[in-house]
Design a protein around this motif. Sequence first.
Motif, PDB file in Angstrom:
ATOM      1  N   LEU A 110       0.899  -1.215  -0.109  1.00 31.75           N
ATOM      2  CA  LEU A 110      -0.017   0.117   0.141  1.00 31.75           C
ATOM      3  C   LEU A 110       0.921   1.394   0.017  1.00 31.75           C
ATOM      4  O   LEU A 110       1.803   1.640   0.811  1.00 31.75           O
ATOM      5  CB  LEU A 110      -0.937   0.026   1.469  1.00 31.75           C
ATOM      6  N   PHE A 111       0.573   2.184  -0.700  1.00 34.97           N
ATOM      7  CA  PHE A 111       1.337   3.463  -0.898  1.00 34.97           C
ATOM      8  C   PHE A 111       0.118   4.460  -0.762  1.00 34.97           C
ATOM      9  O   PHE A 111      -0.738   4.612  -1.491  1.00 34.97           O
ATOM     10  CB  PHE A 111       1.905   3.648  -2.273  1.00 34.97           C
ATOM     11  N   LEU A 112       0.605   5.267   0.435  1.00 35.97           N
ATOM     12  CA  LEU A 112      -0.427   6.443   0.837  1.00 35.97           C
ATOM     13  C   LEU A 112       0.258   7.592   0.269  1.00 35.97           C
ATOM     14  O   LEU A 112       1.290   8.212   0.712  1.00 35.97           O
ATOM     15  CB  LEU A 112      -0.469   6.505   2.342  1.00 35.97           C
ATOM     16  N   ALA A 113      -0.540   8.278  -0.555  1.00 39.14           N
ATOM     17  CA  ALA A 113      -0.131   9.434  -1.240  1.00 39.14           C
ATOM     18  C   ALA A 113      -1.305  10.477  -1.263  1.00 39.14           C
ATOM     19  O   ALA A 113      -1.818  11.083  -2.270  1.00 39.14           O
ATOM     20  CB  ALA A 113       0.158   9.368  -2.748  1.00 39.14           C
ATOM     21  N   THR A 114      -1.639  10.766  -0.055  1.00 38.81           N
ATOM     22  CA  THR A 114      -3.001  11.407   0.287  1.00 38.81           C
ATOM     23  C   THR A 114      -2.813  13.012   0.288  1.00 38.81           C
ATOM     24  O   THR A 114      -3.930  13.498   0.511  1.00 38.81           O
ATOM     25  CB  THR A 114      -3.663  10.910   1.502  1.00 38.81           C
ATOM     26  N   GLY A 115      -1.700  13.486   0.054  1.00 40.28           N
ATOM     27  CA  GLY A 115      -1.550  14.813  -0.183  1.00 40.28           C
ATOM     28  C   GLY A 115      -1.643  15.732   1.087  1.00 40.28           C
ATOM     29  O   GLY A 115      -1.206  15.188   2.327  1.00 40.28           O
ATOM     30  N   CYS A 116      -1.869  16.955   0.942  1.00 38.74           N
ATOM     31  CA  CYS A 116      -1.917  17.854   1.983  1.00 38.74           C
ATOM     32  C   CYS A 116      -3.187  18.592   2.200  1.00 38.74           C
ATOM     33  O   CYS A 116      -4.367  18.460   1.179  1.00 38.74           O
ATOM     34  CB  CYS A 116      -0.612  18.807   1.931  1.00 38.74           C
ATOM     35  N   GLN A 117      -3.444  19.362   3.324  1.00 36.56           N
ATOM     36  CA  GLN A 117      -4.750  20.258   3.386  1.00 36.56           C
ATOM     37  C   GLN A 117      -4.103  21.610   3.895  1.00 36.56           C
ATOM     38  O   GLN A 117      -2.902  21.727   4.607  1.00 36.56           O
ATOM     39  CB  GLN A 117      -5.568  19.646   4.234  1.00 36.56           C
ATOM     40  N   GLU A 118      -4.834  22.692   3.837  1.00 33.80           N
ATOM     41  CA  GLU A 118      -4.361  23.785   4.099  1.00 33.80           C
ATOM     42  C   GLU A 118      -4.480  24.182   5.530  1.00 33.80           C
ATOM     43  O   GLU A 118      -5.510  23.510   6.316  1.00 33.80           O
ATOM     44  CB  GLU A 118      -5.066  24.822   3.511  1.00 33.80           C
ATOM     45  N   ARG A 119      -3.575  24.673   6.303  1.00 30.81           N
ATOM     46  CA  ARG A 119      -3.616  25.339   7.722  1.00 30.81           C
ATOM     47  C   ARG A 119      -4.292  26.305   7.924  1.00 30.81           C
ATOM     48  O   ARG A 119      -4.269  27.449   7.417  1.00 30.81           O
ATOM     49  CB  ARG A 119      -2.394  25.554   8.351  1.00 30.81           C
ATOM     50  N   SER A 120      -5.494  26.331   8.655  1.00 27.27           N
ATOM     51  CA  SER A 120      -6.380  27.212   8.760  1.00 27.27           C
ATOM     52  C   SER A 120      -5.986  27.984  10.029  1.00 27.27           C
ATOM     53  O   SER A 120      -5.585  27.467  11.046  1.00 27.27           O
ATOM     54  CB  SER A 120      -8.107  26.721   9.443  1.00 27.27           C
ATOM     55  N   ILE A 121      -6.011  29.585   9.943  1.00 27.01           N
ATOM     56  CA  ILE A 121      -5.767  30.316  10.826  1.00 27.01           C
ATOM     57  C   ILE A 121      -6.855  31.071  11.564  1.00 27.01           C
ATOM     58  O   ILE A 121      -7.458  31.885  10.416  1.00 27.01           O
ATOM     59  CB  ILE A 121      -4.593  31.480  10.571  1.00 27.01           C
ATOM     60  N   PRO A 122      -7.598  30.970  12.231  1.00 30.35           N
ATOM     61  CA  PRO A 122      -8.776  31.672  12.893  1.00 30.35           C
ATOM     62  C   PRO A 122      -8.512  33.004  13.098  1.00 30.35           C
ATOM     63  O   PRO A 122      -7.432  33.472  13.672  1.00 30.35           O
ATOM     64  CB  PRO A 122      -9.283  31.010  14.006  1.00 30.35           C
ATOM     65  N   PHE A 123      -9.431  34.180  12.637  1.00 31.56           N
ATOM     66  CA  PHE A 123      -9.566  35.475  12.892  1.00 31.56           C
ATOM     67  C   PHE A 123     -10.978  35.838  12.823  1.00 31.56           C
ATOM     68  O   PHE A 123     -11.813  35.176  12.512  1.00 31.56           O
ATOM     69  CB  PHE A 123      -8.673  36.449  12.188  1.00 31.56           C
ATOM     70  N   PRO A 124     -11.149  36.965  13.550  1.00 34.52           N
ATOM     71  CA  PRO A 124     -12.464  37.402  13.489  1.00 34.52           C
ATOM     72  C   PRO A 124     -13.169  37.680  11.879  1.00 34.52           C
ATOM     73  O   PRO A 124     -12.348  38.339  11.488  1.00 34.52           O
ATOM     74  CB  PRO A 124     -12.476  38.892  14.171  1.00 34.52           C
ATOM     75  N   GLY A 125     -14.467  37.088  11.699  1.00 34.22           N
ATOM     76  CA  GLY A 125     -14.763  37.099  10.169  1.00 34.22           C
ATOM     77  C   GLY A 125     -14.287  35.991   9.110  1.00 34.22           C
ATOM     78  O   GLY A 125     -14.527  35.961   8.176  1.00 34.22           O
ATOM     79  N   TRP A 126     -13.583  35.174   9.847  1.00 41.69           N
ATOM     80  CA  TRP A 126     -13.003  34.252   8.706  1.00 41.69           C
ATOM     81  C   TRP A 126     -14.058  33.325   8.279  1.00 41.69           C
ATOM     82  O   TRP A 126     -13.838  32.493   7.300  1.00 41.69           O
ATOM     83  CB  TRP A 126     -11.803  33.272   9.493  1.00 41.69           C
ATOM     84  N   GLN A 127     -15.117  33.221   8.698  1.00 37.22           N
ATOM     85  CA  GLN A 127     -16.281  32.573   8.372  1.00 37.22           C
ATOM     86  C   GLN A 127     -17.132  32.919   7.329  1.00 37.22           C
ATOM     87  O   GLN A 127     -18.147  32.402   6.786  1.00 37.22           O
ATOM     88  CB  GLN A 127     -17.024  31.930   9.423  1.00 37.22           C
ATOM     89  N   LEU A 128     -17.060  34.268   7.129  1.00 32.24           N
ATOM     90  CA  LEU A 128     -17.822  35.108   6.331  1.00 32.24           C
ATOM     91  C   LEU A 128     -17.557  34.463   4.854  1.00 32.24           C
ATOM     92  O   LEU A 128     -16.693  34.054   4.219  1.00 32.24           O
ATOM     93  CB  LEU A 128     -17.250  36.423   5.950  1.00 32.24           C
TER      94      LEU A 128
END
Length: 460
Positions: A110-128
């Motif tokens: 088995l080869f796991l080549a699942t890649g990456c995901q972005e690192r979320s940085i929370p701040f006021p309004g980041w859910q808009l």
Amino acid sequence: MSENIVIVGAGPSGMSIATTLSAFGIRSTVIDESPKAGGVIYRGPWRATQAMPHLDESLQKNITLQQALVTEHQHNIEFLTETRVLGPLAGSQLLLSHHGRLSAQDFDYLFLATGCQERSIPFPGWQLPGVMLAGGIQLQLKSGLVRPGRQAVITGTGPLLVLLACQLLRSGVEVKGVYDAASFSEMSKEVVALLNRPQIALEGLSLLAYLRLHQVPVNYGWGIVKAEGSVSLERVAVAPYNSNWEADRQKMQWIEADLLGVGYGFVSRSQLAQLMDLEVRVDEFSGLIPVTDTYQRSSRPNIFCVGDSARFAGADVAIVEGQIAALALVAELYPDKVADVAERLADLQKTLKRLYRFRGAFDRVNQRKKGLLNLPDAETVICRCEQVKRSDIDKAIAEGCRDSISLKMRTRVTMGDCQGKTCSHYCYDRLANEGFHREQGQFRVRFPLDPIPFAAMENE
């Protein structure tokens, strides 16, 4: 040869493995959740299109080359597209989900080549609506010229910011500024390391020249403070950062925009590796990553971890690591080819070291600083799934939480459907910043990795 070889992920590393094995006449099965091979970076638009003028010529050339390589070797590759791996079953099996139907996939290797995901940085309004991670904006642009806004501000750190600004500009979006948290003086210290890949460095300078030509300001040592809007994003506040990346709010500036791109780095997508009980470690740049040897073998000898899923370093590194892992398996399966493979492996290892020297320069300059933890205010939501606010985390730590499991039990962070993809790294950083680095442990991944609909159960 009857070995069942399975590759999870059809991005640069996964396809590098499959095509390298194919060159030796070895068949493999490649599983990917998308309908096309190539990963986010190389799969290109979903539908046929006459031109992609907003993408640079180098990227378009690489997309074409990767797709041609896949076509050349497709006779030895079985593609299971639009298929998700939900986790391991008993023995050497994976549970798969394809269009609402469940199935099991056996593997010997088995080869796991699942890649990456972005690192979320929370701040006021980041859910808009209108606030997007930089990679998400790129995905829209690469998938067929979807224009995500009209007036954009780009914030974060790293070379992706400048590339994204150029792509948006070519797409007809007004880019009102790029704000990189890293200072220019810090970048200037890494000139020697950057010369390991002079062509890439020159391409970066040409992108900066393009922005300057179009009067797009690029500000180093600046970053996000907050975002505001009644229904969706209307304006963005940026400010200069100090050496610890703490915002000087006295010098805060407001910019009208309907699109905010935020890119403060990436972390490895190692959830499947964790669920398979592979040995993992904490990497300061890539988060929780599987432990591998020089041939990308994990703590289980028949499982390899490759590319950004093993450590975030970009497509070029992922391709080389894929070749190394594939050749290591060739040498194991065919002892008579060991001598032929050995020289090639040595050359690839040298190339990999050079690529990592180049990558190390960006890692050192763009390593996130503790000041980012001060961006969210008390009412800022940290865990979107469970609506856990910063004040909830502050209270839990003040009341004695010293590790991730206690924090999870007290606040419900990471207990939603995404299993902490968004909030876990903020929690890790908070616990480490409070002095609990050794005690913090890790959030445990749950089976299945994605929710299984009841309809899938009925089909079984």
